[in-house]
Scaffold this active site. Structure first.
Site, PDB file in Angstrom:
ATOM      1  N   ASP A 163      -4.053   2.445   1.123  1.00 28.25           N
ATOM      2  CA  ASP A 163      -4.582   2.443   2.485  1.00 28.25           C
ATOM      3  C   ASP A 163      -5.940   3.144   2.556  1.00 28.25           C
ATOM      4  OD1 ASP A 163      -2.734   4.511   1.776  1.00 28.25           O
ATOM      5  OD2 ASP A 163      -2.831   5.303   3.789  1.00 28.25           O
ATOM      6  N   ASP A 179      -3.386  -8.742  -3.241  1.00 26.56           N
ATOM      7  CA  ASP A 179      -3.465  -9.837  -2.277  1.00 26.56           C
ATOM      8  C   ASP A 179      -4.192  -9.378  -1.018  1.00 26.56           C
ATOM      9  OD1 ASP A 179      -3.103 -12.298  -1.132  1.00 26.56           O
ATOM     10  OD2 ASP A 179      -0.923 -12.263  -1.181  1.00 26.56           O
TER      11      ASP A 179
END
Length: 468
Positions: A333, A357
Site C-alpha cells: 500500500d 496485477d
C-alpha cells in the site's frame, strides 16, 4: 515438428530454439504463433502486424522476416472449433517458444477459468513482465509522468491466482471448514462469520519466489538498472508475503553477492565510510533508531547484521557499493502511494501475483492508460514467452477500427527485443514517439490532447510506420 491438423505451419519458416547456455537461437525466418484476440483484437492485430513487418523490413532490408502462424483461443476458437482453447494452441506455443496474443474473453463468474491464466499455467510462464514508461505528449494525470520508468516482474503462477476456492454454501466449503476447525481450531476461530464465509487459499513457495527474483535480478543487471524493490504485504501476511521478501533477499545474497547490496547494508557501509572508527553498537543504533528500546536478543540480531555487512568491505566498502544493484523492499500500500509521489525511487519491482496485477495497472494509468501498456509472460529457463495485450476486449468497439493498438504493438516491441532484434524494436519506439509527438492519435488520446488529429486504429499504425 509436430503434426497439426488445424494450425497451418509456414513451410518457409524455422523454429526458435533455446541453446545450452539458455540463450535464444533465432533464425532469420522465425515462425511466430499468434492469437488474433476477441472483440477489438481483430482491428488491433491487423494494425499491429503491419507495424511489426514494417519495422523488421526497414531494419534488416529483407534479410529477416517473421513467418506468422495463427493459433486459436477465445471466441474465434469457440465459434470455429467449439473450444475456447483449441487443442493445438498450447502445443504450438510450446514448440515454437515465442508467440503473441491479443485480448481474450473470459466471462466473469460461472466457474470458467481465465484463458490468459490457463495459458500461463500450461506453459509455466512464471514471469509477467510489464515495463512502464512515458511517451512525451501522451495525456497523463501526473505533473511529471516522465519520471516514471519502471519494470514490474510479477510472479505469474502462485498466490490467490492458483484458483483454490471453496464457495459459500457448497459441500467442499463445509468439508474444508470442518477439517480446519478440527485440525487448526485457533485459526478457525479467527474467521469472523464462519457459517457464510467463502474460503480461498494463497500459496507462496520458495521455488516460485526464487525463480521470479532470479529472473528480475538477471534482467536488471543485464539492462544496467539501479535497484530492485520487493513489494509485499508482509506486515499482515507474514508467512506468505513477508516470506517472499525474505526469500528474495536470501536468493540475491546467495547467487549474486558480488553484484548486489541491500539498502540496509548500504547504510552500514556508509556509516563506516563516514566514520572509520564507528563501532558495531553505534552503527547498529544509527541504522535502527529504536535500538535502545529493543530487548537484548533483538539488539544482538541488529549487531550481527552490522557485523555481516562489514564483512563485505573488501568488495563493497569504500563506496564500491554505489555501483551495485540496490535491493530494498516496501509494503504494497505504501508502494502504490510512493510510485505516485516519488517515482524516481522505483526502477525494477519484483512482487507476487495479486500485488503485481494492481500495481502494473495503476502504473499504466500514470503514463497514458492500459491502452498502451505492454506485457509479456515468460519462462526464462525454457525460453517460452507469450507477449500480450494487457487490456480487455472492449466488444462495443469491435470491428469499428477505432481503438488504440498501442498495447499489442508495444508488446511486439518487447517480443522483438527478447528475440535480439533490437534494431526493429527501436524503430517501433521511434515510430510511436513520432506519431504521438505529431499528435496523430486515436480517440482515447485525441479527446485529451488539444490540437491533435484523430485517426483510426489502422491510421495510428500507418502513423507509426511513417515515423520510423
Amino acid at each position: 515438428m509436430a503434426e497439426y491438423k488445424v494450425v497451418k505451419v509456414p513451410k518457409d519458416g524455422a523454429k526458435i530454439t533455446m541453446g545450452a547456455n539458455k540463450q535464444l537461437q533465432v533464425p532469420d525466418n522465425p515462425i511466430i504463433p499468434f492469437i488474433e484476440g476477441d472483440g477489438t483484437g481483430r482491428d488491433i492485430w491487423r494494425a499491429s502486424v503491419r507495424v511489426f513487418d514494417a519495422a523488421v523490413e526497414k531494419a534488416y532490408k529483407g534479410k529477416k522476416k517473421i513467418r506468422w502462424m495463427e493459433v486459436y483461443a477465445g471466441e474465434k476458437s469457440f465459434k470455429q472449433y467449439n473450444s475456447w482453447l483449441h487443442d493445438e494452441t498450447v502445443p504450438a506455443f510450446s514448440e515454437f517458444l515465442v508467440g503473441i496474443k491479443g485480448p481474450l474473453t473470459t466471462p466473469i463468474g460461472g466457474g470458467m477459468t481465465s484463458l490468459n491464466v490457463g495459458l500461463r499455467k500450461l506453459l509455466d510462464l512464471y514471469v509477467c513482465q510489464r515495463p512502464v514508461r512515458y511517451f512525451n505528449g501522451v495525456p497523463s494525470p501526473l505533473k511529471h509522468p516522465e519520471y516514471v520508468d519502471m519494470v514490474v516482474f510479477r510472479e505469474n503462477t502462485e498466490d490467490i491466482y492458483t484458483g483454490i476456492e471453496f464457495p459459500n454454501g457448497t459441500e467442499p466449503n463445509a468439508k474444508f471448514k470442518s477439517l480446519l476447525k478440527e485440525a487448526f481450531p485457533k485459526e478457525f476461530a479467527k474467521i469472523r462469520f464462519p457459517n457464510t464465509a467463502a474460503i480461498g487459499l494463497k500459496p507462496v513457495s520458495v521455488e516460485g519466489t526464487e525463480r521470479l527474483v532470479r529472473a528480475a535480478i538477471q534482467w536488471a543487471l543485464k539492462n544496467r538498472r539501479k535497484n530492485i524493490n520487493f513489494v509485499h504485504k508482509g506486515n499482515i501476511m507474514k508467512y506468505t508475503e513477508g516470506a517472499f521478501a525474505e526469500w528474495g533477499y536470501a536468493l540475491a545474497k546467495r547467487e549474486f553477492r558480488n553484484d548486489v547490496v541491500t539498502e540496509r547494508e548500504s547504510w552500514i557501509l556508509g556509516n563506516k565510510e563516514a566514520d572509520a572508527n564507528v563501532n558495531v553498537e553505534n552503527n547498529a543504533k544509527m541504522i535502527d533508531p529504536g535500538f535502545d528500546m529493543m530487548s537484548p536478543a533483538q539488539q544482538n540480531d541488529i549487531k550481527k547484521e552490522v557485523e555481516e555487512a562489514l564483512k563485505l568491505w573488501p568488495t563493497h566498502g569504500g563506496g564500491k557499493w554505489k555501483s551495485k544493484l540496490m535491493l530494498k523492499d516496501s509494503i504494497a500500500d505504501v508502494t502504490l502511494q510512493f510510485v505516485l509521489i516519488r517515482p524516481k525511487d522505483y526502477d525494477v519491482i519484483a512482487t507476487m501475483n495479486l500485488n503485481g496485477d494492481y500495481l502494473s495497472d495503476a502504473l499504466a494509468a500514470q503514463v497514458g492508460g492500459i491502452g498502451i501498456a505492454p506485457g509479456a509472460n515468460i519462462n526464462y529457463d525454457t525460453g517460452h514467452a507469450v507477449f500480450e495485450a494487457t487490456h480487455g476486449t472492449a466488444p462495443k468497439y469491435a470491428d469499428l477500427d477505432k481503438v488504440n493498438p498501442g498495447s499489442v504493438i508495444l508488446s511486439g516491441e518487447m517480443m522483438l527485443r527478447y528475440m535480439g532484434w533490437t534494431e526493429a524494436a527501436d524503430l517501433i519506439i521511434e515510430g510511436i514517439e513520432g506519431a504521438v509527438n505529431a499528435k496523430t492519435v486515436t480517440y482515447d488520446f485525441e479527446r485529451l490532447m488539444p490540437g491533435s488529429k484523430l485517426v483510426s486504429c489502422s491510421g495510428f499504425g500507418d502513423a507509426i510506420i511513417a515515423n520510423m
